[in-house]
Design an enzyme around this catalytic site. Structure first.
Site, PDB file in Angstrom:
ATOM      1  N   GLY A  28      14.333 -13.958 -28.701  1.00 16.50           N
ATOM      2  CA  GLY A  28      13.910 -14.781 -27.576  1.00 16.50           C
ATOM      3  C   GLY A  28      14.346 -14.190 -26.246  1.00 16.50           C
ATOM      4  O   GLY A  28      14.886 -13.091 -26.178  1.00 16.50           O
ATOM      5  N   ASN A  29      14.125 -14.950 -25.181  1.00 16.63           N
ATOM      6  CA  ASN A  29      14.488 -14.472 -23.849  1.00 16.63           C
ATOM      7  C   ASN A  29      14.556 -15.634 -22.875  1.00 16.63           C
ATOM      8  O   ASN A  29      13.985 -16.701 -23.122  1.00 16.63           O
ATOM      9  CB  ASN A  29      13.503 -13.397 -23.351  1.00 16.63           C
ATOM     10  CG  ASN A  29      12.100 -13.597 -23.881  1.00 16.63           C
ATOM     11  OD1 ASN A  29      11.369 -14.470 -23.428  1.00 16.63           O
ATOM     12  ND2 ASN A  29      11.728 -12.791 -24.872  1.00 16.63           N
ATOM     13  N   GLU A  76       9.068  -9.117 -23.109  1.00 15.26           N
ATOM     14  CA  GLU A  76       8.110 -10.185 -22.857  1.00 15.26           C
ATOM     15  C   GLU A  76       8.135 -10.663 -21.406  1.00 15.26           C
ATOM     16  O   GLU A  76       7.742 -11.796 -21.106  1.00 15.26           O
ATOM     17  CB  GLU A  76       8.366 -11.330 -23.842  1.00 15.26           C
ATOM     18  CG  GLU A  76       7.946 -10.914 -25.245  1.00 15.26           C
ATOM     19  CD  GLU A  76       8.382 -11.864 -26.335  1.00 15.26           C
ATOM     20  OE1 GLU A  76       9.148 -12.798 -26.052  1.00 15.26           O
ATOM     21  OE2 GLU A  76       7.939 -11.653 -27.478  1.00 15.26           O
ATOM     22  N   HIS A  95      12.265 -18.887 -23.901  1.00 13.42           N
ATOM     23  CA  HIS A  95      11.464 -18.569 -25.092  1.00 13.42           C
ATOM     24  C   HIS A  95      12.432 -18.410 -26.247  1.00 13.42           C
ATOM     25  O   HIS A  95      13.369 -17.613 -26.176  1.00 13.42           O
ATOM     26  CB  HIS A  95      10.668 -17.287 -24.881  1.00 13.42           C
ATOM     27  CG  HIS A  95      10.110 -16.719 -26.153  1.00 13.42           C
ATOM     28  ND1 HIS A  95       9.367 -17.469 -27.043  1.00 13.42           N
ATOM     29  CD2 HIS A  95      10.207 -15.477 -26.703  1.00 13.42           C
ATOM     30  CE1 HIS A  95       9.015 -16.719 -28.066  1.00 13.42           C
ATOM     31  NE2 HIS A  95       9.524 -15.508 -27.894  1.00 13.42           N
ATOM     32  N   HIS A  97      13.280 -18.871 -30.797  1.00 12.75           N
ATOM     33  CA  HIS A  97      12.779 -18.753 -32.164  1.00 12.75           C
ATOM     34  C   HIS A  97      13.454 -19.794 -33.061  1.00 12.75           C
ATOM     35  O   HIS A  97      13.895 -19.479 -34.165  1.00 12.75           O
ATOM     36  CB  HIS A  97      13.050 -17.347 -32.713  1.00 12.75           C
ATOM     37  CG  HIS A  97      12.447 -16.256 -31.906  1.00 12.75           C
ATOM     38  ND1 HIS A  97      12.869 -14.937 -31.991  1.00 12.75           N
ATOM     39  CD2 HIS A  97      11.446 -16.256 -30.990  1.00 12.75           C
ATOM     40  CE1 HIS A  97      12.152 -14.183 -31.163  1.00 12.75           C
ATOM     41  NE2 HIS A  97      11.286 -14.970 -30.548  1.00 12.75           N
TER      42      HIS A  97
END
Length: 225
Positions: A28-29, A76, A95, A97
């Site tokens: 994620g980020n 991303e 973002h 997971h």
């Protein structure tokens, strides 16, 4: 150091994602946008959240050019930039997971509006958007299409959750709301008794603006932005 406070926030909420089990390892980020300059503080690619310091967070412009920072930005970044360009009031994106929300995305099953936390950030059930390769422009397009119904969140098929907000705190809170609802939905289905929030309740919850902390008196299309 440019955007020092926002870089601190990216470190903090990245660690909160790990603690809240919204992601694992480097997955994620997280990003935060400075309203004045338009610059973005974003997690660097392939770095463990727990090891990051504010100076490790990369500062980029809307085109992905590195303005300050030793490391490359998240792969991303294009998705983050696309959301910021579309919604100028958005200044935070998460973002992740998380397990249950990602399971819903894998099963291609939208998350209904079953609890008040999710209704604060969504007008419609959380949609699952068509698969797009991570790091591509298409991923950003898919995320935007999933939120154009007035939601702050969307599910990326076979991938995870993306959430936006007026601040990074609101984006993180929205991501937590998605995971909580997905978890509750899964358990309730096993129990065989699932109820959706009544429409009038959903509308009233959507009127409450968590950014202002008051009843706005109207339905807000993009909550907390």
């Amino acid at each position: 150091m440019l955007l020092e406070e926002l870089r601190k926030q990216v470190v903090f909420y990245g660690n909160q994602m790990i603690k809240s089990q919204l992601t694992m390892n480097t997955g994620g980020n997280v990003s935060a946008r400075d309203r004045k300059s338009g610059l973005i503080a974003i997690k660097p690619t392939s770095k463990h959240y727990e090891l990051l310091k504010p100076e490790d967070i990369t500062v980029i412009d809307m085109d992905g050019n590195i303005i300050e920072g030793e490391y490359k930005p998240s792969s991303e970044w294009r998705m983050h930039a696309a959301i910021y360009k579309k919604y100028p009031r958005v200044c935070g994106i998460v973002h992740c997971h998380s397990i249950y929300a990602t399971a819903m995305a894998v099963a291609d099953e939208e998350i209904p509006l079953i609890n008040h936390e999710l209704c604060m950030y969504c007008t419609q059930p959380v949609k699952v958007m068509p698969f797009a390769m991570p790091g591509t422009d298409q991923l950003g397009t898919s995320a935007l299409e999933g939120m154009e119904c007035g939601n702050n969140v969307a599910l990326l098929k076979n991938h995870g959750t993306v959430a936006m907000g007026a601040t990074l705190w609101h984006a993180f809170d929205a991501a937590c709301a998605v995971e909580q609802a997905a978890n509750a939905w899964f358990i309730a289905k096993q129990m065989g008794n699932v109820n959706i929030l009544p429409e009038e309740g959903r509308k009233k919850l959507r009127m409450y603006d968590p950014l202002m902390g008051e009843d706005t008196g109207e339905i807000v299309e993009i909550k907390a932005v």
